[in-house]
Design a protein around this motif. Structure first.
Motif, PDB file in Angstrom:
ATOM      1  N   LEU A  12       0.823  -1.213   0.000  1.00 45.91           N
ATOM      2  CA  LEU A  12       0.000   0.000   0.000  1.00 45.91           C
ATOM      3  C   LEU A  12       0.859   1.265   0.000  1.00 45.91           C
ATOM      4  O   LEU A  12       0.562   2.224  -0.712  1.00 45.91           O
ATOM      5  CB  LEU A  12      -0.950  -0.003   1.194  1.00 45.91           C
ATOM      6  CG  LEU A  12      -2.090  -1.016   1.160  1.00 45.91           C
ATOM      7  CD1 LEU A  12      -2.848  -1.015   2.480  1.00 45.91           C
ATOM      8  CD2 LEU A  12      -3.026  -0.724  -0.003  1.00 45.91           C
ATOM      9  N   LEU A  13       1.911   1.270   0.806  1.00 51.22           N
ATOM     10  CA  LEU A  13       2.795   2.436   0.845  1.00 51.22           C
ATOM     11  C   LEU A  13       3.499   2.641  -0.493  1.00 51.22           C
ATOM     12  O   LEU A  13       3.694   3.779  -0.925  1.00 51.22           O
ATOM     13  CB  LEU A  13       3.816   2.294   1.966  1.00 51.22           C
ATOM     14  CG  LEU A  13       3.317   2.596   3.371  1.00 51.22           C
ATOM     15  CD1 LEU A  13       4.404   2.302   4.397  1.00 51.22           C
ATOM     16  CD2 LEU A  13       2.858   4.030   3.486  1.00 51.22           C
ATOM     17  N   ARG A  14       3.896   1.539  -1.129  1.00 53.07           N
ATOM     18  CA  ARG A  14       4.530   1.660  -2.445  1.00 53.07           C
ATOM     19  C   ARG A  14       3.586   2.306  -3.446  1.00 53.07           C
ATOM     20  O   ARG A  14       3.992   3.127  -4.251  1.00 53.07           O
ATOM     21  CB  ARG A  14       4.952   0.288  -2.963  1.00 53.07           C
ATOM     22  CG  ARG A  14       6.283  -0.121  -2.495  1.00 53.07           C
ATOM     23  CD  ARG A  14       6.822  -1.267  -3.340  1.00 53.07           C
ATOM     24  NE  ARG A  14       8.052  -1.717  -2.755  1.00 53.07           N
ATOM     25  CZ  ARG A  14       8.177  -2.798  -2.018  1.00 53.07           C
ATOM     26  NH1 ARG A  14       7.154  -3.566  -1.791  1.00 53.07           N
ATOM     27  NH2 ARG A  14       9.342  -3.120  -1.507  1.00 53.07           N
ATOM     28  N   LYS A  15       2.318   1.908  -3.399  1.00 56.77           N
ATOM     29  CA  LYS A  15       1.330   2.465  -4.330  1.00 56.77           C
ATOM     30  C   LYS A  15       1.032   3.930  -4.001  1.00 56.77           C
ATOM     31  O   LYS A  15       0.999   4.774  -4.888  1.00 56.77           O
ATOM     32  CB  LYS A  15       0.019   1.663  -4.273  1.00 56.77           C
ATOM     33  CG  LYS A  15       0.154   0.237  -4.705  1.00 56.77           C
ATOM     34  CD  LYS A  15       0.274   0.135  -6.196  1.00 56.77           C
ATOM     35  CE  LYS A  15       0.301  -1.345  -6.567  1.00 56.77           C
ATOM     36  NZ  LYS A  15       0.704  -1.567  -7.912  1.00 56.77           N
ATOM     37  N   LEU A  16       0.808   4.223  -2.715  1.00 55.31           N
ATOM     38  CA  LEU A  16       0.431   5.584  -2.314  1.00 55.31           C
ATOM     39  C   LEU A  16       1.567   6.591  -2.505  1.00 55.31           C
ATOM     40  O   LEU A  16       1.338   7.716  -2.952  1.00 55.31           O
ATOM     41  CB  LEU A  16      -0.033   5.601  -0.860  1.00 55.31           C
ATOM     42  CG  LEU A  16      -1.368   4.928  -0.560  1.00 55.31           C
ATOM     43  CD1 LEU A  16      -1.609   4.892   0.946  1.00 55.31           C
ATOM     44  CD2 LEU A  16      -2.495   5.663  -1.253  1.00 55.31           C
ATOM     45  N   ILE A  33      11.437   4.796   4.224  1.00 48.92           N
ATOM     46  CA  ILE A  33      10.073   4.831   4.772  1.00 48.92           C
ATOM     47  C   ILE A  33       9.566   3.409   4.973  1.00 48.92           C
ATOM     48  O   ILE A  33       8.975   3.085   6.012  1.00 48.92           O
ATOM     49  CB  ILE A  33       9.130   5.616   3.831  1.00 48.92           C
ATOM     50  CG1 ILE A  33       9.573   7.069   3.740  1.00 48.92           C
ATOM     51  CG2 ILE A  33       7.687   5.505   4.297  1.00 48.92           C
ATOM     52  CD1 ILE A  33       8.859   7.868   2.666  1.00 48.92           C
ATOM     53  N   LEU A  34       9.825   2.545   3.998  1.00 55.05           N
ATOM     54  CA  LEU A  34       9.396   1.154   4.112  1.00 55.05           C
ATOM     55  C   LEU A  34      10.133   0.424   5.235  1.00 55.05           C
ATOM     56  O   LEU A  34       9.536  -0.366   5.963  1.00 55.05           O
ATOM     57  CB  LEU A  34       9.602   0.423   2.784  1.00 55.05           C
ATOM     58  CG  LEU A  34       8.822   0.960   1.590  1.00 55.05           C
ATOM     59  CD1 LEU A  34       9.178   0.200   0.335  1.00 55.05           C
ATOM     60  CD2 LEU A  34       7.334   0.912   1.860  1.00 55.05           C
TER      61      LEU A  34
END
Length: 135
Positions: free
Chosen positions: A23-27, A110-111
């Motif tokens: 989700l973080l990669r997409k957002l 961030i990840l």
């Protein structure tokens, strides 16, 4: 029964981390960086040296702490778990710093930090709710 619970919790945490990272990669539009399975994936030589030193220091500190606590303070053995968590957090923070400062993809940090926080939250939940049994 302990190992069944442990395995189930580990799978749930792994799936949760994977979903949150996806989700973080997409957002945040973070590129996926290819990493080899079971390798250290050091950013540069300085990162390798610092991480190696941290691992050696943490191994020696944990062995000494375990010996001292088992010999003198058996009721404080849970401090070994706290030390393991502290060294895990240090390892993630060092990796995140080097990803932020020295790579082409600084958003990877961030990840890494998200993964660290999710693991910490999972450990706190397992301990607080005694999901692995009484201790």
């Amino acid at each position: 029964m302990f190992w069944v619970k442990f395995g189930l919790i580990a799978i749930i945490v792994f799936v949760l981390i994977s979903i949150v990272k996806l989700l973080l990669r997409k957002l945040l539009k973070i590129e996926k960086v290819k990493k080899e399975l079971f390798s250290y994936n050091h950013i540069n030589d300085l990162h390798r040296k610092i991480e190696k030193g941290l691992r050696i220091f943490s191994a020696i500190a944990l062995i000494l702490l375990s010996c001292v606590l088992l010999y003198y303070f058996e009721d404080l053995i849970y401090l070994v778990l706290i030390a393991v968590i502290v060294f895990m957090v240090l390892d993630y923070l060092v990796r995140a710093f080097f990803e932020w400062k020295y790579t082409q993809y600084p958003k990877q940090s961030i990840l890494t930090l998200t993964e660290m926080f999710l693991i910490l939250i999972a450990i706190i939940i397992v301990i607080e709710f005694k999901l692995l049994g009484s201790y």
